[in-house]
Design an enzyme around this catalytic site. Structure first.
Site, PDB file in Angstrom:
ATOM      1  N   ARG A 113       0.809  -1.235   0.000  1.00 59.08           N
ATOM      2  CA  ARG A 113       0.000   0.000   0.000  1.00 59.08           C
ATOM      3  C   ARG A 113       0.837   1.278   0.000  1.00 59.08           C
ATOM      4  NH1 ARG A 113      -3.001  -2.639   4.123  1.00 59.08           N
ATOM      5  NH2 ARG A 113      -4.611  -3.937   3.215  1.00 59.08           N
ATOM      6  N   LYS A 162       2.524  11.191 -11.559  1.00 61.46           N
ATOM      7  CA  LYS A 162       1.736  10.250 -12.367  1.00 61.46           C
ATOM      8  C   LYS A 162       2.550   8.986 -12.574  1.00 61.46           C
ATOM      9  CE  LYS A 162      -1.315  12.978 -15.282  1.00 61.46           C
ATOM     10  NZ  LYS A 162      -1.701  13.218 -16.694  1.00 61.46           N
ATOM     11  N   GLU A 198       8.392  17.966 -25.299  1.00 61.54           N
ATOM     12  CA  GLU A 198       7.761  18.376 -24.042  1.00 61.54           C
ATOM     13  C   GLU A 198       8.284  19.741 -23.581  1.00 61.54           C
ATOM     14  OE1 GLU A 198       5.269  16.763 -22.514  1.00 61.54           O
ATOM     15  OE2 GLU A 198       5.307  14.833 -23.547  1.00 61.54           O
ATOM     16  N   LYS A 212       6.253  22.904 -14.883  1.00 61.98           N
ATOM     17  CA  LYS A 212       5.412  21.758 -14.556  1.00 61.98           C
ATOM     18  C   LYS A 212       5.137  21.698 -13.056  1.00 61.98           C
ATOM     19  CE  LYS A 212       4.331  16.980 -15.244  1.00 61.98           C
ATOM     20  NZ  LYS A 212       4.567  15.714 -15.928  1.00 61.98           N
ATOM     21  N   GLU A 265      -5.123  16.442 -11.289  1.00 65.02           N
ATOM     22  CA  GLU A 265      -5.630  16.684 -12.636  1.00 65.02           C
ATOM     23  C   GLU A 265      -7.130  16.913 -12.694  1.00 65.02           C
ATOM     24  OE1 GLU A 265      -4.200  13.861 -15.435  1.00 65.02           O
ATOM     25  OE2 GLU A 265      -4.547  15.183 -17.111  1.00 65.02           O
ATOM     26  N   ARG A 283      -4.072  21.301 -14.600  1.00 61.59           N
ATOM     27  CA  ARG A 283      -3.070  20.302 -14.981  1.00 61.59           C
ATOM     28  C   ARG A 283      -3.374  19.673 -16.335  1.00 61.59           C
ATOM     29  NH1 ARG A 283      -0.205  15.843 -11.121  1.00 61.59           N
ATOM     30  NH2 ARG A 283       0.851  14.696 -12.744  1.00 61.59           N
ATOM     31  N   ASN A 300      -1.577  18.327 -21.189  1.00 60.26           N
ATOM     32  CA  ASN A 300      -1.872  17.317 -22.211  1.00 60.26           C
ATOM     33  C   ASN A 300      -1.958  17.912 -23.619  1.00 60.26           C
ATOM     34  OD1 ASN A 300      -1.963  15.002 -20.543  1.00 60.26           O
ATOM     35  ND2 ASN A 300      -3.909  15.723 -19.737  1.00 60.26           N
ATOM     36  N   HIS A 345      -1.471  15.682 -26.566  1.00 61.35           N
ATOM     37  CA  HIS A 345      -1.444  14.294 -26.101  1.00 61.35           C
ATOM     38  C   HIS A 345      -2.634  13.468 -26.572  1.00 61.35           C
ATOM     39  CE1 HIS A 345       1.901  15.622 -23.702  1.00 61.35           C
ATOM     40  NE2 HIS A 345       2.031  14.446 -23.119  1.00 61.35           N
ATOM     41  N   HIS A 391      -1.567  10.359 -28.382  1.00 66.08           N
ATOM     42  CA  HIS A 391      -1.902   9.008 -27.901  1.00 66.08           C
ATOM     43  C   HIS A 391      -2.599   8.202 -28.988  1.00 66.08           C
ATOM     44  CE1 HIS A 391      -1.797   9.975 -23.286  1.00 66.08           C
ATOM     45  NE2 HIS A 391      -0.599   9.903 -23.831  1.00 66.08           N
ATOM     46  N   HIS A 433       6.953   8.563 -27.744  1.00 64.31           N
ATOM     47  CA  HIS A 433       5.904   9.386 -27.146  1.00 64.31           C
ATOM     48  C   HIS A 433       6.089  10.867 -27.526  1.00 64.31           C
ATOM     49  CE1 HIS A 433       3.056  10.923 -24.206  1.00 64.31           C
ATOM     50  NE2 HIS A 433       4.001  11.669 -23.685  1.00 64.31           N
TER      51      HIS A 433
END
Lengths: 368, 368
Positions: free
Chosen positions: A126, A148, A190, A232, A242, A246, A250, A253, A257, A270
């Site tokens: 955990r 993330k 980026e 960032k 997010e 935030r 993206n 993206h 993606h 990417h």
């Protein structure tokens, strides 16, 4: 190892009790003063890949003290490794070693390693400590900042994961010396993104310094990484999970993606897909009347200067894009939600793009 | 569905922005007013098991409005299901249905379902909403409160998981009518635990009311569940991620987990192992000079009155216990950390039990 080069810049990512430092500079990897303060206990597992291990694993070990129980796990390189099966290998290794809740995982490698190891740390017993040591420009400016973590699923990228903050991030700029030029360009995508969404001055600086950056000029790289991480970190501090601002990170993206998913993860890098995706977002922004033709041209020029593709894959039709984009997790309750540009240096969240405008963009956008 | 019985007690678990209500009472399951406010969006997946589905799934569906996209997933019953493979089935079903970040998972069943579905929710697209609808006494007083989610690993129980809070917990006391007596006793183990660790008055009340509880007296059950959830909620609010006082909730669990792990998960019920484990902890506390013989006798009497085993498995030797307990995740840096009793109603964390004292307890404790 404590030569005079060794005075890194340090940014603090402000997240209350989960705040952490990002140290940026040359020569950090082998110097014990940067890693040791961030270990939760004596048990340490370094997870890396087959490409990075021969280059930097020994140097990282130098940066760990002697009084530790250190294990190493070397995984295959590549986006295909970013799967639940790899995370299970990490968990199996931790349990086989008898590691407890006070162990620390160190992610040595690019974004794939960082995302996977972060997720493994988030869910082992955990949640245990982890430290990011990103060795690619992309990971240094993007995936090592913000918490993330996760892995891909056959049905979509990053579908399984958690928000989990590292104890610290060590960016050793020396590691960029071994980075293939194509990956450097992917990282620059980026970097350019931060300028496009939030900092017109930084964008202008990047237009001037792009040749120096691609030539691995150390001072230029350090400044680009610092400013990117700082932008960032600001955004993440405002919106850790997010819910709002935030999402601006993206930019490019959703289109990107779709390209990655359609082409099979790993065939397009990417950052390459994001680079093309940002150009698609800019052109769509122009169709909505927000960007001028000159601003689109500037966007195209800096993406080209970074060495990134300006055309989508020839095999992708309009319907291919639309089908994949509709599954994207950034689309809430089936509304297509895109990050677009109001102007250069200012992004916005837009969920009311008319389907015919999007379709027209997808039809007109160049293929190669 | 809105008859006069339908006025549940509501506890608030105070965790800042992650606070949530626990509604306790009869008749909640089919009444839309209790579920609807806690759904994040239109997409809802109910996950349950083959035992609970025929009993309560239709009633739960009545409690969901009509304007929803509802999916159902029915998993096998039992502790063996509490594995990563089951969580993957949930993720696969969510992705096959195209569910996005604003979906809600509903866990309908006992602790296994609650822990798994909570973990699936914690990691699906980095975290989505879930609601717990526990249908066993154990889940109602323990695993539905506090945000611990996860699955077992072949090398240990609950080794993979996350802290993830539900949006709400619905405890419909009517569901206990179909609970097998052995599972009722297992749930009573955790109820007794709250008295032992924190509330001597509640312990005395339980001594008086145990026959009524085992006879399914509705008023007694409701009070026992309320007080248990309230005590647990207090502790969790003080210590969400188990850095300190929350560890006291593990009274009996280190011994109990060893029994479960050695016997194979599911052969002993969790609550049965905890019941025996609490008696072992009480006897060890007496050996350390904290509990009197009379207090140990009271502990043994209430564990017996709850219908729980008073002896460890005949096949478990001293070394079997020690080997498994040393891997337990509550043991930091190889020190054996146990929850023991200073007196009845007051537990403590103890990491300095002499090995010979522990060994003597393990040798002397009855087997069957």
């Amino acid at each position: 190892m404590s030569d005079s080069r060794n005075t890194p810049s340090t940014l603090e990512v402000a997240l209350g009790s989960r705040s952490y430092p990002i140290h940026i500079g040359p020569g950090l990897l082998g110097d014990p003063q940067w890693l040791s303060p961030h270990l939760a206990g004596r048990q340490v597992m370094v997870v890396t890949n087959e490409t990075v291990a021969p280059l930097y694993l020994a140097r990282l070990r130098q940066g760990l003290g002697d009084d530790l129980e250190v294990r190493e796990l070397v995984l295959p390189d590549g986006e295909a490794t970013k799967a639940l099966a790899s995370v299970e290998r990490i968990w199996d290794a931790l349990l086989a070693a008898g590691f407890n809740r006070r162990c620390t995982l160190i992610a040595l490698g690019g974004g794939v390693i960082g995302d996977m190891v972060g997720f493994a740390a988030a869910c082992y017993q955990r949640g245990v400590a982890f430290v990011q040591v990103p060795t690619t420009l992309l990971a240094q400016v993007d995936s090592s900042v913000g918490g993330k973590t996760g892995v891909n699923h056959p049905r979509g990228k990053n579908m399984i994961g958690a928000f989990w903050q590292p104890r610290a991030v060590l960016v050793d700029t020396d590691t960029l010396a071994t980075l293939p030029p194509r990956e450097l360009s992917a990282g620059l995508a980026e970097v350019v993104k931060y300028g496009l969404i939030r900092d017109a001055d930084f964008l202008a600086w990047l237009e001037a310094e792009m040749p120096a950056l691609r030539g691995l000029d150390a001072a230029a790289l350090t400044r680009a990484i610092e400013r990117s991480c700082s932008l960032k970190a600001e955004i993440v501090a405002e919106d850790e999970t997010e819910q709002g601002v935030r999402a601006l990170l993206n930019l490019g993206h959703t289109f990107g993606h779709a390209i990655e998913a359609h082409q099979g993860y790993g065939n397009w890098l990417h950052g390459e897909a994001v680079g093309t995706g940002m150009l698609m977002a800019a052109e769509l922004s122009a169709r909505l009347g927000w960007l001028s033709d000159a601003e689109v041209a500037r966007t195209r020029a800096i993406i080209a200067a970074a060495g990134l593709p300006l055309a989508a894959p020839a095999s992708m039709g309009v319907e291919d894009f639309l089908a994949i984009m509709r599954l994207d997790k950034k689309n809430l309750d089936s509304r297509l939600r895109l990050i677009l540009l109001r102007t250069l240096g200012e992004a916005c969240i837009h969920d009311a793009t008319p389907t015919e405008t999007l379709t027209a963009l997808l039809e007109a956008f160049p293929r190669r």
